[in-house]
Design a protein around this motif. Structure first.
Motif, PDB file in Angstrom:
ATOM      1  N   PHE A   8      21.412  52.366  79.914  1.00 35.11           N
ATOM      2  CA  PHE A   8      21.092  53.366  78.895  1.00 35.11           C
ATOM      3  C   PHE A   8      19.591  53.379  78.604  1.00 35.11           C
ATOM      4  CE2 PHE A   8      20.375  54.505  74.433  1.00 35.11           C
ATOM      5  CZ  PHE A   8      20.944  55.756  74.398  1.00 35.11           C
ATOM      6  N   ILE A   9      19.002  52.202  78.445  1.00 39.01           N
ATOM      7  CA  ILE A   9      17.563  52.101  78.156  1.00 39.01           C
ATOM      8  C   ILE A   9      16.745  52.645  79.325  1.00 39.01           C
ATOM      9  CG2 ILE A   9      15.657  50.483  77.766  1.00 39.01           C
ATOM     10  CD1 ILE A   9      17.646  48.712  76.255  1.00 39.01           C
ATOM     11  N   GLU A  10      17.192  52.326  80.532  1.00 41.37           N
ATOM     12  CA  GLU A  10      16.496  52.819  81.725  1.00 41.37           C
ATOM     13  C   GLU A  10      16.522  54.343  81.794  1.00 41.37           C
ATOM     14  OE1 GLU A  10      17.071  52.684  86.594  1.00 41.37           O
ATOM     15  OE2 GLU A  10      17.939  51.088  85.352  1.00 41.37           O
ATOM     16  N   GLN A  11      17.691  54.923  81.516  1.00 42.25           N
ATOM     17  CA  GLN A  11      17.813  56.376  81.546  1.00 42.25           C
ATOM     18  C   GLN A  11      17.038  57.014  80.392  1.00 42.25           C
ATOM     19  OE1 GLN A  11      22.081  56.948  81.582  1.00 42.25           O
ATOM     20  NE2 GLN A  11      22.159  56.991  83.809  1.00 42.25           N
ATOM     21  N   LEU A  12      17.001  56.329  79.265  1.00 41.52           N
ATOM     22  CA  LEU A  12      16.257  56.828  78.114  1.00 41.52           C
ATOM     23  C   LEU A  12      14.773  56.937  78.444  1.00 41.52           C
ATOM     24  CD1 LEU A  12      16.959  57.644  75.185  1.00 41.52           C
ATOM     25  CD2 LEU A  12      16.290  55.337  74.481  1.00 41.52           C
ATOM     26  N   LYS A  13      14.260  55.924  79.130  1.00 44.00           N
ATOM     27  CA  LYS A  13      12.850  55.924  79.521  1.00 44.00           C
ATOM     28  C   LYS A  13      12.541  57.034  80.514  1.00 44.00           C
ATOM     29  CE  LYS A  13      12.046  50.955  78.811  1.00 44.00           C
ATOM     30  NZ  LYS A  13      11.769  49.660  79.497  1.00 44.00           N
ATOM     31  N   ALA A  14      13.543  57.388  81.321  1.00 41.03           N
ATOM     32  CA  ALA A  14      13.350  58.420  82.344  1.00 41.03           C
ATOM     33  C   ALA A  14      13.529  59.836  81.803  1.00 41.03           C
ATOM     34  CB  ALA A  14      14.325  58.188  83.494  1.00 41.03           C
ATOM     35  N   THR A  15      13.888  59.951  80.529  1.00 44.20           N
ATOM     36  CA  THR A  15      14.105  61.270  79.933  1.00 44.20           C
ATOM     37  C   THR A  15      12.799  62.058  79.878  1.00 44.20           C
ATOM     38  OG1 THR A  15      15.894  60.393  78.575  1.00 44.20           O
ATOM     39  CG2 THR A  15      14.935  62.490  77.890  1.00 44.20           C
ATOM     40  N   THR A  16      12.841  63.294  80.366  1.00 39.25           N
ATOM     41  CA  THR A  16      11.638  64.127  80.395  1.00 39.25           C
ATOM     42  C   THR A  16      11.400  64.791  79.044  1.00 39.25           C
ATOM     43  OG1 THR A  16      12.836  66.138  81.061  1.00 39.25           O
ATOM     44  CG2 THR A  16      12.122  64.622  82.824  1.00 39.25           C
ATOM     45  N   TRP A  17      10.191  65.315  78.876  1.00 36.65           N
ATOM     46  CA  TRP A  17       9.866  65.985  77.606  1.00 36.65           C
ATOM     47  C   TRP A  17      10.707  67.243  77.429  1.00 36.65           C
ATOM     48  CZ3 TRP A  17       8.038  70.950  77.250  1.00 36.65           C
ATOM     49  CH2 TRP A  17       7.537  71.542  78.411  1.00 36.65           C
ATOM     50  N   LEU A  18      11.102  67.877  78.537  1.00 36.01           N
ATOM     51  CA  LEU A  18      11.955  69.064  78.437  1.00 36.01           C
ATOM     52  C   LEU A  18      13.333  68.699  77.887  1.00 36.01           C
ATOM     53  CD1 LEU A  18      11.336  71.294  81.590  1.00 36.01           C
ATOM     54  CD2 LEU A  18      11.009  71.918  79.190  1.00 36.01           C
ATOM     55  N   GLU A  19      13.867  67.550  78.332  1.00 36.71           N
ATOM     56  CA  GLU A  19      15.155  67.096  77.809  1.00 36.71           C
ATOM     57  C   GLU A  19      15.062  66.807  76.316  1.00 36.71           C
ATOM     58  OE1 GLU A  19      17.613  64.237  80.135  1.00 36.71           O
ATOM     59  OE2 GLU A  19      16.020  64.417  81.630  1.00 36.71           O
ATOM     60  N   TRP A  20      13.967  66.147  75.911  1.00 37.81           N
ATOM     61  CA  TRP A  20      13.771  65.850  74.489  1.00 37.81           C
ATOM     62  C   TRP A  20      13.714  67.135  73.671  1.00 37.81           C
ATOM     63  CZ3 TRP A  20      14.776  61.520  72.224  1.00 37.81           C
ATOM     64  CH2 TRP A  20      14.615  60.304  72.893  1.00 37.81           C
ATOM     65  N   LEU A  21      12.978  68.130  74.187  1.00 41.52           N
ATOM     66  CA  LEU A  21      12.846  69.399  73.473  1.00 41.52           C
ATOM     67  C   LEU A  21      14.194  70.096  73.357  1.00 41.52           C
ATOM     68  CD1 LEU A  21      11.069  71.511  72.117  1.00 41.52           C
ATOM     69  CD2 LEU A  21      10.557  72.463  74.388  1.00 41.52           C
TER      70      LEU A  21
END
Length: 206
Positions: A8-21
């Motif tokens: 989960f932490i690994e995937q969280l770090k890989a989250t792009t700014w578009l996903e966050w938006l």
């Protein structure tokens, strides 16, 4: 358990700014829906357009079609909610028999049609699950556009199945967003129920 947390932490770090938006706009949309505010629609359209691009990258084709449907239904719902020619906005209400028939047709006919499309025209690895998530959400969006309280039920059926599907496709933040939407939708149902009761009491008193 530790391996799941590490993933989960690994995937969280890989989250792009578009996903966050997309996640931020998605949370804002459902909070506006819970508050019964028409601004949920432009917010949702913005989140959906971003999601279309992201879902294309991971080959979730039914989810892609679903989000295209979201855009169409959001425009329809936006128009349907706005006051026209001095008439009051559409009131929150329970779905009638005809609307339930349409809802069930959307769910089951949509599920079958999407499954056949995914199997025959795409490389989807999860056609049954992907089609079910989308068809139930289609029905929920239709009910939301018509301001029917049951929209929260159909959307949460979709959310319940979407969470593991999105996690399986490594869209971890979308899975987290869907979990948030699942919780908010529960409160949304009870908030809309209070609105119906209040409007009924006002109608009786007048």
């Amino acid at each position: 358990m530790q391996s799941w947390i590490a993933l989960f932490i690994e995937q969280l770090k890989a989250t792009t700014w578009l996903e966050w938006l997309a996640v931020i706009l998605g949370v804002a949309e459902v909070l506006l829906a819970r508050a019964n505010k028409v601004w949920l629609y432009p917010t949702g359209i913005a989140a959906t357009l971003i999601s279309l691009y992201l879902l294309l990258q991971v080959a979730l084709y039914a989810e892609l079609l679903l989000n295209g449907y979201y855009v169409v239904m959001s425009v329809y719902g936006w128009h349907h909610w706005i006051k026209k020619r001095g008439q009051p906005a559409v009131q929150v209400a329970y779905a009638n028999k005809r609307e339930w028939i349409i809802t069930l047709l959307i769910v089951f006919a949509g599920w079958g049609l999407l499954y056949l499309m995914l199997v025959n025209f795409t490389q989807s690895t999860v056609p049954v699950w992907d089609a079910w998530v989308s068809s139930t959400a289609w029905a929920g969006m239709w009910l939301l556009a018509r301001r029917k309280i049951e929209n929260w039920v159909l959307l949460n059926i979709s959310n319940l199945f979407a969470i593991p599907l999105l996690y399986h496709k490594n869209l971890v933040m979308f899975a987290v967003l869907t979990l948030i939407l699942f919780v908010v939708a529960i409160f949304g149902y009870y908030d809309w129920r209070k609105i119906i009761i209040k409007e009924h009491l006002i109608s009786v008193a007048s």
